[in-house]
Write a protein that holds these residues in place. Structure first.
Motif, PDB file in Angstrom:
ATOM      1  N   GLU A 195     -36.265  27.965  84.341  1.00  0.00           N
ATOM      2  CA  GLU A 195     -36.536  27.155  83.151  1.00  0.00           C
ATOM      3  C   GLU A 195     -36.087  25.704  83.346  1.00  0.00           C
ATOM      4  N   LEU A 196     -34.936  25.506  83.992  1.00  0.00           N
ATOM      5  CA  LEU A 196     -34.432  24.152  84.203  1.00  0.00           C
ATOM      6  C   LEU A 196     -35.244  23.409  85.265  1.00  0.00           C
ATOM      7  N   GLY A 197     -35.771  24.146  86.249  1.00  0.00           N
ATOM      8  CA  GLY A 197     -36.577  23.516  87.294  1.00  0.00           C
ATOM      9  C   GLY A 197     -35.735  22.779  88.320  1.00  0.00           C
ATOM     10  N   ASP A 198     -36.415  22.179  89.279  1.00  0.00           N
ATOM     11  CA  ASP A 198     -35.734  21.493  90.371  1.00  0.00           C
ATOM     12  C   ASP A 198     -35.390  20.046  90.043  1.00  0.00           C
ATOM     13  N   HIS A 199     -36.160  19.421  89.175  1.00  0.00           N
ATOM     14  CA  HIS A 199     -35.971  17.995  88.902  1.00  0.00           C
ATOM     15  C   HIS A 199     -35.062  17.831  87.688  1.00  0.00           C
ATOM     16  N   ARG A 200     -33.778  17.920  87.930  1.00  0.00           N
ATOM     17  CA  ARG A 200     -32.794  17.825  86.854  1.00  0.00           C
ATOM     18  C   ARG A 200     -31.511  17.219  87.401  1.00  0.00           C
ATOM     19  N   ALA A 201     -30.727  16.653  86.501  1.00  0.00           N
ATOM     20  CA  ALA A 201     -29.456  16.053  86.910  1.00  0.00           C
ATOM     21  C   ALA A 201     -28.332  17.080  86.912  1.00  0.00           C
ATOM     22  N   ALA A 202     -28.439  18.099  86.054  1.00  0.00           N
ATOM     23  CA  ALA A 202     -27.367  19.087  85.933  1.00  0.00           C
ATOM     24  C   ALA A 202     -27.228  19.910  87.209  1.00  0.00           C
ATOM     25  N   ARG A 203     -26.001  20.265  87.541  1.00  0.00           N
ATOM     26  CA  ARG A 203     -25.718  21.134  88.678  1.00  0.00           C
ATOM     27  C   ARG A 203     -25.180  22.465  88.156  1.00  0.00           C
ATOM     28  N   LEU A 204     -25.575  23.555  88.843  1.00  0.00           N
ATOM     29  CA  LEU A 204     -25.173  24.887  88.415  1.00  0.00           C
ATOM     30  C   LEU A 204     -24.297  25.553  89.466  1.00  0.00           C
ATOM     31  N   ALA A 205     -23.378  26.371  88.991  1.00  0.00           N
ATOM     32  CA  ALA A 205     -22.588  27.228  89.874  1.00  0.00           C
ATOM     33  C   ALA A 205     -22.440  28.575  89.181  1.00  0.00           C
ATOM     34  N   TYR A 206     -22.727  29.648  89.899  1.00  0.00           N
ATOM     35  CA  TYR A 206     -22.727  30.987  89.312  1.00  0.00           C
ATOM     36  C   TYR A 206     -21.896  31.921  90.179  1.00  0.00           C
ATOM     37  N   SER A 207     -21.002  32.667  89.543  1.00  0.00           N
ATOM     38  CA  SER A 207     -20.186  33.625  90.282  1.00  0.00           C
ATOM     39  C   SER A 207     -19.761  34.766  89.376  1.00  0.00           C
ATOM     40  N   GLN A 208     -20.161  35.970  89.769  1.00  0.00           N
ATOM     41  CA  GLN A 208     -19.715  37.187  89.087  1.00  0.00           C
ATOM     42  C   GLN A 208     -19.886  37.115  87.572  1.00  0.00           C
ATOM     43  N   GLY A 209     -21.062  36.662  87.129  1.00  0.00           N
ATOM     44  CA  GLY A 209     -21.361  36.660  85.708  1.00  0.00           C
ATOM     45  C   GLY A 209     -20.976  35.414  84.954  1.00  0.00           C
ATOM     46  N   THR A 210     -20.294  34.462  85.606  1.00  0.00           N
ATOM     47  CA  THR A 210     -19.907  33.209  84.962  1.00  0.00           C
ATOM     48  C   THR A 210     -20.779  32.071  85.484  1.00  0.00           C
ATOM     49  N   LEU A 211     -21.427  31.375  84.575  1.00  0.00           N
ATOM     50  CA  LEU A 211     -22.307  30.267  84.947  1.00  0.00           C
ATOM     51  C   LEU A 211     -21.732  28.961  84.427  1.00  0.00           C
ATOM     52  N   GLU A 212     -21.604  28.005  85.321  1.00  0.00           N
ATOM     53  CA  GLU A 212     -21.139  26.669  84.949  1.00  0.00           C
ATOM     54  C   GLU A 212     -22.283  25.678  85.086  1.00  0.00           C
ATOM     55  N   MET A 213     -22.511  24.905  84.040  1.00  0.00           N
ATOM     56  CA  MET A 213     -23.488  23.814  84.072  1.00  0.00           C
ATOM     57  C   MET A 213     -22.707  22.519  83.914  1.00  0.00           C
ATOM     58  N   ARG A 214     -22.857  21.599  84.865  1.00  0.00           N
ATOM     59  CA  ARG A 214     -22.118  20.343  84.782  1.00  0.00           C
ATOM     60  C   ARG A 214     -23.055  19.159  84.948  1.00  0.00           C
ATOM     61  N   MET A 215     -22.741  18.105  84.223  1.00  0.00           N
ATOM     62  CA  MET A 215     -23.536  16.884  84.278  1.00  0.00           C
ATOM     63  C   MET A 215     -22.674  15.792  84.916  1.00  0.00           C
ATOM     64  N   PRO A 216     -23.037  15.353  86.114  1.00  0.00           N
ATOM     65  CA  PRO A 216     -22.191  14.391  86.817  1.00  0.00           C
ATOM     66  C   PRO A 216     -22.226  12.992  86.211  1.00  0.00           C
TER      67      PRO A 216
END
Length: 213
Positions: free
Chosen positions: A33-54
């Motif tokens: 849904e977010l696609g490739d052309h985005r500023a946000a970075r994602l990190a996912y581990s064992q059910g926890t998802l982090e979305m960060r905006m640099p």
């Protein structure tokens, strides 16, 4: 239960949102849904998802450090394939990361021409760079993916982490550039770029590398 759409989330620069109990299928759907052309970075581990905006300063540091690494590789005539902020993920490890920059060095030959990466058959990148990393989730994910070398830049400090026996240990030496004082030199030229500008700092760095070899 209240259901929110991703478009309802607004993450200000320099902030992050952490979502818990996210399963693999939901993580995949979020990526799509977010696609490739985005500023946000994602990190996912064992059910926890982090979305960060640099922040802009994050992007400036990311670019200059990546450029310094590319100059090192070029001047030392080390072949590499650069994959930038590609999403590296494995369902069987329940993790996924998007580094600020990534390089295949030892394994560059088998990555030439690759447009999709499957970490069940492809190796992880040999070197990744993360700027302003404060999330334990990311480190856990990198450990799960067995990325051999991870550079963390935060608050004007550079930390080299090497994957050993399932965990990262700090090192003063980069195995990819064993004969150079990487920590001291990268920090010096990152700081120089802030005072004289990016291009003069990169030219000075290239000159320095040539003097070393």
């Amino acid at each position: 239960m209240v259901t929110l759409q991703l478009r309802q989330l607004s993450v200000p620069p320099g902030h992050r949102v952490i979502l818990h109990n996210v399963n693999w299928q939901e993580f995949q759907a979020i990526l799509e849904e977010l696609g490739d052309h985005r500023a946000a970075r994602l990190a996912y581990s064992q059910g926890t998802l982090e979305m960060r905006m640099p922040l802009p300063k994050h992007e400036v540091a990311k670019v200059i450090i990546g450029d310094l690494v590319k100059i090192l590789l070029e001047e030392l005539e080390i072949d590499c394939e650069s994959f930038g902020s590609t999403t590296f993920k494995r369902e069987d490890m329940a993790c996924g990361v998007e580094p600020d920059d990534s390089f295949y060095i030892q394994n560059h030959a088998q990555m030439i021409g690759k447009e999709r990466i499957d970490l069940t058959v492809d190796p992880p990148p040999d070197l990744v760079i993360e700027v302003d990393v404060t999330s334990k989730t990311q480190l856990e994910a990198y450990e799960a993916l067995r990325v051999p070398e991870l550079w963390l830049y935060e608050d004007g400090k550079l930390q080299i982490n090497l994957f050993r026996n399932g965990k990262y240990i700090q090192s003063e030496i980069s195995p990819n550039f064993p004969n150079l004082p990487i920590v001291e030199t990268i920090l010096r030229f990152v700081e120089q770029s802030r005072t004289v500008g990016r291009s003069p700092a990169l030219r000075a760095f290239r000159k320095w590398v040539r003097e070393q070899i």
